[in-house]
Design an enzyme around this catalytic site. Structure first.
Site, PDB file in Angstrom:
ATOM      1  N   GLU A  80      -2.735   9.714  -0.686  1.00 27.00           N
ATOM      2  CA  GLU A  80      -3.800   8.486  -1.043  1.00 27.00           C
ATOM      3  C   GLU A  80      -4.958   8.963  -0.312  1.00 27.00           C
ATOM      4  O   GLU A  80      -5.312   9.434   0.762  1.00 27.00           O
ATOM      5  CB  GLU A  80      -3.009   7.599  -0.188  1.00 27.00           C
ATOM      6  CG  GLU A  80      -1.587   7.026  -0.694  1.00 27.00           C
ATOM      7  CD  GLU A  80      -1.384   6.632  -2.130  1.00 27.00           C
ATOM      8  OE1 GLU A  80      -2.662   6.165  -2.372  1.00 27.00           O
ATOM      9  OE2 GLU A  80      -0.387   6.510  -2.606  1.00 27.00           O
ATOM     10  N   CYS A 143       3.468   0.336   3.155  1.00 31.58           N
ATOM     11  CA  CYS A 143       2.955   1.689   2.983  1.00 31.58           C
ATOM     12  C   CYS A 143       1.378   1.727   3.175  1.00 31.58           C
ATOM     13  O   CYS A 143       0.588   2.188   4.001  1.00 31.58           O
ATOM     14  CB  CYS A 143       3.141   2.531   1.870  1.00 31.58           C
ATOM     15  SG  CYS A 143       5.026   3.099   2.066  1.00 31.58           S
ATOM     16  N   HIS A 167       2.691   9.221  -0.747  1.00 29.47           N
ATOM     17  CA  HIS A 167       4.001   8.726  -1.265  1.00 29.47           C
ATOM     18  C   HIS A 167       4.621   9.984  -1.885  1.00 29.47           C
ATOM     19  O   HIS A 167       4.300  10.568  -2.485  1.00 29.47           O
ATOM     20  CB  HIS A 167       3.453   7.601  -2.259  1.00 29.47           C
ATOM     21  CG  HIS A 167       3.354   6.402  -1.754  1.00 29.47           C
ATOM     22  ND1 HIS A 167       1.968   5.587  -1.586  1.00 29.47           N
ATOM     23  CD2 HIS A 167       4.162   5.373  -1.403  1.00 29.47           C
ATOM     24  CE1 HIS A 167       2.382   4.326  -1.329  1.00 29.47           C
ATOM     25  NE2 HIS A 167       3.705   4.056  -0.937  1.00 29.47           N
TER      26      HIS A 167
HETATM   27  N1  PCA Z   1       7.599   2.462   0.586  1.00 33.67           N
HETATM   28  C1  PCA Z   1       6.991   1.079   0.697  1.00 33.67           C
HETATM   29  C2  PCA Z   1       7.367   0.639   2.137  1.00 33.67           C
HETATM   30  C3  PCA Z   1       8.148   1.639   2.575  1.00 33.67           C
HETATM   31  C4  PCA Z   1       8.259   2.684   1.746  1.00 33.67           C
HETATM   32  O1  PCA Z   1       8.957   3.720   1.962  1.00 33.67           O
HETATM   33  C5  PCA Z   1       5.521   1.112   0.116  1.00 33.67           C
HETATM   34  O2  PCA Z   1       5.268   1.973  -0.633  1.00 33.67           O
HETATM   35  O3  PCA Z   1       4.867   0.247   0.459  1.00 33.67           O
END
Ligand code: PCA
Length: 214
Positions: A80, A143, A167
């Site tokens: 990100e 996240c 991610h």
């Molecule tokens: N993914 C979610 C919250 C926790 C996770 O593992 C997100 O992308 O916000």
């Protein structure tokens, strides 16, 4: 010279899943890294994830923090670039909170860029055979709020700390019906080890293409 210290975080399961591949990958990477590394499983809670992250940084005093989260539907590791000061929860968090259009940090700036050489990290993952891309949105759920909170801590309290958010796709056992892209947490861990070393070593990011037309 002492070795650099690393803090890796993943999340507990949410949204009806039994596992979260972000935590599985962090545990595996922690076993494989030859640097002093702390692994923390964060709750999927807007309030508690920030508190526990703050505490983990204060305790571990790391040189690098990489937070990981699950992103169903993504086909590659996505590093990100931008953390937004916006919570707009599409589903309640695990503490049943569902804030709509609230800031992560009141009076904080609208956004932060990741304190990481994002493109060098993308290349590091690809170099060990794990698909990766830069991402311009971490969403508006837990996240992104964790990523924003980390970035705010770096900006206001830990200016020499490097840190960012990655991610990861669903794991094969979560995507067993074949409807969504998956990536083995062990492959994510392989990439993570390479990314840790790259993030610690590279101060000025490389100028490879990684943007988007839309
Ligand atoms: N993914 C979610 C919250 C926790 C996770 O593992 C997100 O992308 O916000």
């Amino acid at each position: 010279m002492s070795l650099p210290k690393v803090l890796l975080t993943g999340f507990e399961p949410f949204g009806g899943e039994q596992t979260n591949p972000s935590w599985e990958a962090v545990e595996l990477a922690c076993e494989r890294l030859s640097l002093p590394t702390t692994a923390v499983e964060l709750p999927v809670s807007f309030a508690d994830s920030a508190l526990q992250l703050r505490e983990a940084i204060a305790t571990a005093q790391p040189d690098l923090v990489l937070c990981l989260g699950q992103a169903a539907g993504r086909a590659a590791l996505t590093i990100e670039r931008v953390a937004l000061n916006l919570i707009d929860a599409p589903i309640p968090d695990n503490a049943q909170a569902q804030p709509i259009d609230e800031p992560v940090v009141a009076q904080g700036p609208a956004a932060y860029f990741a304190a990481l050489p994002v493109k060098a990290c993308v290349e590091a993952s690809r170099a060990v055979g794990v698909p990766a891309a830069a991402s311009l949105t971490a969403g508006t759920y837990v996240c992104n709020s964790t990523f924003y909170y980390l970035s705010h801590l770096i900006a206001t309290e830990y200016p020499s700390l490097k840190g960012g958010f990655i991610h990861v796709p669903l794991s094969p056992k979560q995507g067993i019906d074949g409807g969504q892209a998956t990536l083995d947490p062990s492959a994510v861990a392989t990439a993570l080890v390479a990314i840790v070393h790259t993030a610690l070593r590279v101060d000025t990011d490389i100028a490879s293409t990684g943007g988007q037309t839309h």
